[in-house]
Each structure stands twice: as structure tokens, then as C-alpha cells.
Write a protein that holds these residues in place. Sequence first.
Motif, short mmCIF file in Angstrom:
data_model
loop_
_atom_site.label_atom_id
_atom_site.label_comp_id
_atom_site.label_asym_id
_atom_site.label_seq_id
_atom_site.Cartn_x
_atom_site.Cartn_y
_atom_site.Cartn_z
N SER A 33 -6.00 -0.70 23.12
CA SER A 33 -5.67 -0.70 24.55
C SER A 33 -5.65 0.73 25.08
O SER A 33 -6.07 0.99 26.20
CB SER A 33 -4.30 -1.35 24.76
OG SER A 33 -4.34 -2.69 24.35
N ALA A 37 -8.37 2.30 28.04
CA ALA A 37 -7.82 2.55 29.37
C ALA A 37 -8.80 3.34 30.21
O ALA A 37 -9.48 4.24 29.72
CB ALA A 37 -6.51 3.32 29.26
N ALA A 41 -6.84 6.42 35.64
CA ALA A 41 -5.69 5.53 35.58
C ALA A 41 -4.81 5.72 36.81
O ALA A 41 -4.89 6.72 37.50
CB ALA A 41 -4.90 5.79 34.30
N ASN A 68 -4.41 3.82 42.86
CA ASN A 68 -5.19 2.96 41.96
C ASN A 68 -4.27 1.95 41.27
O ASN A 68 -3.96 2.07 40.08
CB ASN A 68 -5.94 3.81 40.92
CG ASN A 68 -6.94 2.97 40.12
OD1 ASN A 68 -7.12 1.79 40.38
ND2 ASN A 68 -7.58 3.59 39.15
N ASP A 69 -3.82 0.96 42.02
CA ASP A 69 -2.84 0.00 41.50
C ASP A 69 -3.46 -1.17 40.72
O ASP A 69 -2.77 -2.11 40.37
CB ASP A 69 -1.98 -0.56 42.64
CG ASP A 69 -2.82 -1.20 43.75
OD1 ASP A 69 -4.03 -1.42 43.53
OD2 ASP A 69 -2.27 -1.48 44.82
N THR A 70 -4.75 -1.07 40.40
CA THR A 70 -5.42 -2.16 39.67
C THR A 70 -4.79 -2.39 38.31
O THR A 70 -4.60 -3.53 37.87
CB THR A 70 -6.92 -1.83 39.49
OG1 THR A 70 -7.50 -1.60 40.78
CG2 THR A 70 -7.64 -2.99 38.82
N LEU A 71 -4.46 -1.31 37.61
CA LEU A 71 -3.87 -1.42 36.28
C LEU A 71 -2.53 -2.15 36.34
O LEU A 71 -2.24 -3.02 35.51
CB LEU A 71 -3.68 -0.02 35.68
CG LEU A 71 -3.20 0.07 34.23
CD1 LEU A 71 -4.22 -0.57 33.30
CD2 LEU A 71 -2.95 1.51 33.83
N ASP A 74 -3.10 -5.92 37.22
CA ASP A 74 -3.57 -6.68 36.06
C ASP A 74 -2.42 -6.98 35.10
O ASP A 74 -2.32 -8.09 34.54
CB ASP A 74 -4.67 -5.90 35.33
CG ASP A 74 -5.98 -5.87 36.12
OD1 ASP A 74 -6.12 -6.68 37.05
OD2 ASP A 74 -6.84 -5.03 35.80
N ALA A 75 -1.55 -5.98 34.89
CA ALA A 75 -0.41 -6.18 33.99
C ALA A 75 0.52 -7.27 34.51
O ALA A 75 0.96 -8.15 33.76
CB ALA A 75 0.35 -4.86 33.82
N VAL A 191 3.46 1.79 31.79
CA VAL A 191 2.15 1.35 32.24
C VAL A 191 1.47 2.49 32.98
O VAL A 191 0.25 2.69 32.88
CB VAL A 191 2.29 0.11 33.15
CG1 VAL A 191 0.95 -0.26 33.76
CG2 VAL A 191 2.83 -1.07 32.35
N ILE A 192 2.25 3.24 33.74
CA ILE A 192 1.78 4.43 34.45
C ILE A 192 2.56 5.62 33.91
O ILE A 192 3.78 5.54 33.76
CB ILE A 192 2.02 4.30 35.97
CG1 ILE A 192 1.31 3.05 36.53
CG2 ILE A 192 1.57 5.55 36.71
CD1 ILE A 192 -0.18 3.14 36.51
#
Length: 203
Positions: A33, A37, A41, A68-71, A74-75, A191-192
Motif C-alpha cells: 500500500s 500510494a 498524495a 486532493n481528497d481522493t485518498l 476512497d478510505a 491517511v494524510i
Amino acid sequence: MTAKPLHADQQHSYSTPEINIRAVLLCMLCLLSFFAAPADAGTLQLKNMVLDNQAGSIMARFGIFLKNDTLVEDALLNGVRLKLECEAELLKHKSLWPDSQIARKTYSNKLYFDSLSKQFVLEKPGADQIFKNESLTILLREKWRTIVLDLGPWSTLERDERYKLRLKVRLDQTDIPAWLKNTLFFWSWDVIPSVTYQLDFTY
């Protein structure tokens, strides 16, 4: 006065001897993972940091922008629950000694996806503090636009003295089993990457 980022915490992994096959497999999954990434990010950015006097109290006001809130989206869609935590620390600058702490306050809220309503949920501490929206971007823009922390009486500040307002912002996972934390003690659960900002000023 502009708050500057001091650092963003980075994730690191180290290879250690393992005797439990489950731990080995989990380590491999985490490492995969990590390397998969995206280079761009998401990041937590501070907006409009202001320190002012409101009714005799030191009020720190700021906003948080998630780039970039895609990550994160998705979580959440995959069932991960997250917690935003903003820790503000007001310090009096000392030339020859360590800075002395005047106040420290923390703001937090929880994020998750409600699969029944198909909406993203932001939950603040306290009753009736639950907000929902089908768009994570809109939800965060509305609820993270202005965050206010009361850092105590304004009278604690002294004229012509130097001060620092340090703010650490992190977005990490909640409800991680203790055995997993102990097994992967070297792994960051953010996560961030967390980031720290500092505002230097003279009263």
C-alpha cells in the motif's frame, strides 16, 4: 503574521524479524500500500490563521483545507473511520530556557461513510453535532472553513513579550485493534501526513 509549516511527518517502514506468519502478511500488505500510494498524495493545509481578543479571551481562528481528497474519500468508502485532530499550543518565548507553555487546546471530529444513506458524515463532540452530505468536498469545505479554539484569558499575555502559537494537524484512523498496532509498531496510521504550523508574534 503568517503561520509557516514546520514539518510534515513522513511514513517509514523498517524490516524486523517476524515469527508470526499473520504479522508477516500484514507487513507485506502495508508495504505494498505504501509503495502504491500516488506521488501527489493529499495534504492538510492551514488557511487564515488569526489570533484575536474576543470578550477578554485569546481566540485562535483558522480553517483547514484538504488538498486532493481522493485518498480520504476512497478510505471512507472502504469503511475506514477517520479523526481530524488539531492541537494548538501557546508558548512564551524564552531566550536562555525552554519556552513556557501558556495554554493548550485540542479540536477534533470524526469522519465516516454511512452506507445506508450513501452520505459522508462529520461528527463533532457533543449532542446534535452530526452533519451529512453526499459530497465529501462540500462537507469538509463547510465544516472545516472556520475552527475556533479558546486559549484562555487575554490578560495572560504581557506587553513586549514574544510568543509562539504552534498548531499540529493530523487526520488518522480510529478503531485500530491493539494487537495490530503492537504488531506494526513502526507503521504510521495517518491517511494524510500530519503537519505542524507555527505563528511567531510579539504582543
